[in-house]
Design a protein around this motif. Sequence first.
Motif, PDB file in Angstrom:
ATOM      1  N   GLN A 176       0.833  -1.208   0.000  1.00 53.09           N
ATOM      2  CA  GLN A 176       0.000   0.000   0.000  1.00 53.09           C
ATOM      3  C   GLN A 176       0.866   1.256   0.000  1.00 53.09           C
ATOM      4  O   GLN A 176       0.503   2.268  -0.608  1.00 53.09           O
ATOM      5  CB  GLN A 176      -0.952  -0.011   1.195  1.00 53.09           C
ATOM      6  CG  GLN A 176      -2.009  -1.094   1.024  1.00 53.09           C
ATOM      7  CD  GLN A 176      -2.884  -1.223   2.247  1.00 53.09           C
ATOM      8  OE1 GLN A 176      -3.927  -0.602   2.337  1.00 53.09           O
ATOM      9  NE2 GLN A 176      -2.453  -2.026   3.189  1.00 53.09           N
TER      10      GLN A 176
ATOM     11  N   TYR B 105      -4.693  -0.041 -12.427  1.00 59.29           N
ATOM     12  CA  TYR B 105      -4.265  -0.877 -11.290  1.00 59.29           C
ATOM     13  C   TYR B 105      -4.892  -2.255 -11.412  1.00 59.29           C
ATOM     14  O   TYR B 105      -6.120  -2.385 -11.475  1.00 59.29           O
ATOM     15  CB  TYR B 105      -4.696  -0.201  -9.977  1.00 59.29           C
ATOM     16  CG  TYR B 105      -4.540  -1.082  -8.754  1.00 59.29           C
ATOM     17  CD1 TYR B 105      -3.282  -1.360  -8.224  1.00 59.29           C
ATOM     18  CD2 TYR B 105      -5.654  -1.651  -8.136  1.00 59.29           C
ATOM     19  CE1 TYR B 105      -3.142  -2.170  -7.105  1.00 59.29           C
ATOM     20  CE2 TYR B 105      -5.517  -2.462  -7.012  1.00 59.29           C
ATOM     21  CZ  TYR B 105      -4.260  -2.718  -6.502  1.00 59.29           C
ATOM     22  OH  TYR B 105      -4.113  -3.523  -5.402  1.00 59.29           O
TER      23      TYR B 105
ATOM     24  N   ILE C 279      -4.660  -6.658 -10.229  1.00 61.97           N
ATOM     25  CA  ILE C 279      -4.121  -7.690  -9.318  1.00 61.97           C
ATOM     26  C   ILE C 279      -4.141  -9.017 -10.093  1.00 61.97           C
ATOM     27  O   ILE C 279      -5.116  -9.768 -10.021  1.00 61.97           O
ATOM     28  CB  ILE C 279      -4.982  -7.812  -8.033  1.00 61.97           C
ATOM     29  CG1 ILE C 279      -5.247  -6.436  -7.431  1.00 61.97           C
ATOM     30  CG2 ILE C 279      -4.333  -8.746  -7.012  1.00 61.97           C
ATOM     31  CD1 ILE C 279      -6.360  -6.417  -6.389  1.00 61.97           C
TER      32      ILE C 279
ATOM     33  N   MET D  92      -0.399 -11.158  -3.741  1.00 63.18           N
ATOM     34  CA  MET D  92      -0.928 -12.508  -3.498  1.00 63.18           C
ATOM     35  C   MET D  92      -0.153 -13.598  -4.251  1.00 63.18           C
ATOM     36  O   MET D  92      -0.525 -14.761  -4.189  1.00 63.18           O
ATOM     37  CB  MET D  92      -2.387 -12.569  -3.961  1.00 63.18           C
ATOM     38  CG  MET D  92      -3.300 -11.630  -3.232  1.00 63.18           C
ATOM     39  SD  MET D  92      -3.556 -12.235  -1.563  1.00 63.18           S
ATOM     40  CE  MET D  92      -5.045 -11.404  -1.149  1.00 63.18           C
TER      41      MET D  92
ATOM     42  N   SER E 153       4.974  -7.582  -1.952  1.00 66.54           N
ATOM     43  CA  SER E 153       4.931  -7.371  -0.508  1.00 66.54           C
ATOM     44  C   SER E 153       5.175  -8.698   0.210  1.00 66.54           C
ATOM     45  O   SER E 153       4.902  -9.767  -0.334  1.00 66.54           O
ATOM     46  CB  SER E 153       3.555  -6.832  -0.131  1.00 66.54           C
ATOM     47  OG  SER E 153       3.397  -6.811   1.266  1.00 66.54           O
TER      48      SER E 153
ATOM     49  N   ARG F  37       6.369  -4.838   7.774  1.00 65.18           N
ATOM     50  CA  ARG F  37       5.985  -3.828   6.782  1.00 65.18           C
ATOM     51  C   ARG F  37       7.072  -3.695   5.722  1.00 65.18           C
ATOM     52  O   ARG F  37       7.813  -2.714   5.675  1.00 65.18           O
ATOM     53  CB  ARG F  37       5.714  -2.484   7.467  1.00 65.18           C
ATOM     54  CG  ARG F  37       4.617  -2.490   8.497  1.00 65.18           C
ATOM     55  CD  ARG F  37       3.323  -3.078   7.983  1.00 65.18           C
ATOM     56  NE  ARG F  37       2.803  -2.372   6.813  1.00 65.18           N
ATOM     57  CZ  ARG F  37       2.000  -2.921   5.918  1.00 65.18           C
ATOM     58  NH1 ARG F  37       1.658  -4.197   6.007  1.00 65.18           N
ATOM     59  NH2 ARG F  37       1.576  -2.223   4.904  1.00 65.18           N
TER      60      ARG F  37
HETATM   61  C1  LIG Z   1      -4.062  -7.003  -3.522  1.00 67.58           C
HETATM   62  C2  LIG Z   1      -3.483  -6.537  -2.224  1.00 67.58           C
HETATM   63  N1  LIG Z   1      -2.475  -5.670  -2.206  1.00 67.58           N
HETATM   64  C3  LIG Z   1      -1.930  -5.233  -1.062  1.00 67.58           C
HETATM   65  C4  LIG Z   1      -2.400  -5.672   0.165  1.00 67.58           C
HETATM   66  C5  LIG Z   1      -1.781  -5.181   1.429  1.00 67.58           C
HETATM   67  O1  LIG Z   1      -0.469  -4.893   1.237  1.00 67.58           O
HETATM   68  P1  LIG Z   1       0.504  -4.355   2.353  1.00 67.58           P
HETATM   69  O2  LIG Z   1       0.080  -4.945   3.660  1.00 67.58           O
HETATM   70  O3  LIG Z   1       1.830  -4.849   1.890  1.00 67.58           O
HETATM   71  O4  LIG Z   1       0.425  -2.879   2.361  1.00 67.58           O
HETATM   72  C6  LIG Z   1      -3.460  -6.564   0.191  1.00 67.58           C
HETATM   73  C7  LIG Z   1      -4.005  -6.991   1.474  1.00 67.58           C
HETATM   74  O5  LIG Z   1      -5.107  -7.453   1.614  1.00 67.58           O
HETATM   75  C8  LIG Z   1      -4.001  -7.013  -1.021  1.00 67.58           C
HETATM   76  O6  LIG Z   1      -5.026  -7.879  -1.036  1.00 67.58           O
END
Ligand SMILES: Cc1ncc(COP(=O)(O)O)c(C=O)c1O
Length: 495
Positions: free
Chosen positions: A200, A268, A270, A306, A331, A341
Amino acid sequence: MQGRFATAAATGLATATAAATGLATATGLAADLGTWRADDRPLAQSLAAAVTSAVIDGRITAGTPLPSERELARLLNISRGTVVAALTQLRDDGWLRTRQGSGSVIRLPPSLTQRTTPWSQDRGGAADADLDLTLAVTAAPHDAYLAALTRAVERSPTLLVDAGTPSPGLPRLRELVAGRYTKAGLPTRTEQILITSGAQAALTLLDDHLHQDRRAPVLIESPTFPGALTILRRRRARLVSIPVTTDAGWDLDRLTQAARTSGSRLCYLIPDFHNPTGAHMSRETRTAIGALAQRHGLTIVADETMRDLDLRVPPQATPHLAGPSVINVGSTSKTVWTGLRVGWIRASAALITELRHNPLQQQLAPPPLEQLIAIELLGEHLDALLADRRGRLREQRDHLASLLTPTGWTAAVPDGGLSLWLHLGPDTTGNALAERAAQRGLAVSPGPQFAADRATLTRYLRLPYTATVESLTRAVRILTEPTTPTAPTEPPTDD
Ligand SMILES: Cc1ncc(COP(=O)(O)O)c(C=O)c1O
């Protein structure tokens, strides 16, 4: 021993310290337990519950030796029988280790440390606990994490001779992340990696840097990760949604049309075990999207948080969504633990240099010790750790899917990720069901929370399978409990 964070405290080091200060522990214990008598349960049960709460929130550390039963009774001003009953319960539940002749020592129960379910999701599995299934997150892989923490602390002295100011990331960590991309078929140099405090943080930085013309909309999926929606909404981004479903994946026609006509410069996505649907982008779609982005001057931010949660047996190598117009974000949050983090951005070396000069970057860089822990976890130990997590998640996913089969609600079982995306059919809405469940002690996330306009996806609910089999069973029972019919206010008439 006062307020230490439980994970750190469970190391051998903390255990030794606690043992050495046994007497101080005895006198501090009563204070650490707080106002435990306020509870309306039997005294022994309240005492046992107070001890577990104090351990979980770090006031009493694992490894702390308990005073004798007599001493405890005196300190707490209760009968010895009550102390014995409380300690028996704690021992039975795994919170105490007792050795003949050397007293009892507080510990975390193996049932807690060996599961993927976070404590707060079901308060450790207590039969009467409220259930929180709003977050799709796991607890840390306990033993592996503590071992990594110990190794990181051993490596930390060299950090301390430097300033510790925020940086693009420790060289070894950037190298390691770059190496993972290269190994997966996407050649990457260290200069192409920027370490951030999670995905994030990476998205915040990229949005700030790339989305300069606020009139141009951002293309996103529907449904999508609510955290990304929050970041984009805060900066008042206009959003254009592209549908994605577990089975059919991404609506390429809609994406092509939006890329052509919306004036958007940023998208953006996923692609790997998408949150919340679990959809996994095919090779062909990846290639098509990479080319489409280049053709229309669109920058794709591919959130790969993920990616490691592939629950297929065996996991299958999939190429990264890649190309000159693609920025990859990763991440350790889902692979390892959200509490660590550490995330990253993979982009051209030129863009990484630009991002380093963005004032936000300094604020979004993780502390060096966290990076040392990430180095330990992303290295040689990662495969074993992942194999264990995937096994547990697979079992929980399949259990949840089997519980849902008789309900008439439908969810395609995804190949990976952390949740089922449940379609409820025409009889109820996600909001209505979530509201009803909340009154019965179960929190769940209804579909509109995953929609840009907060008004669509009304017939959906996200159910994470991060909870234990027992908690998932309770959750589905709550969701499917019939509503108590309200008595008619007037007797029915014949006409
Ligand atoms: C697609 C996606 N990106 C990022 C995150 C969270 O990322 P981070 O904890 O590294 O900020 C999540 C958590 O649910 C997620 O589902």
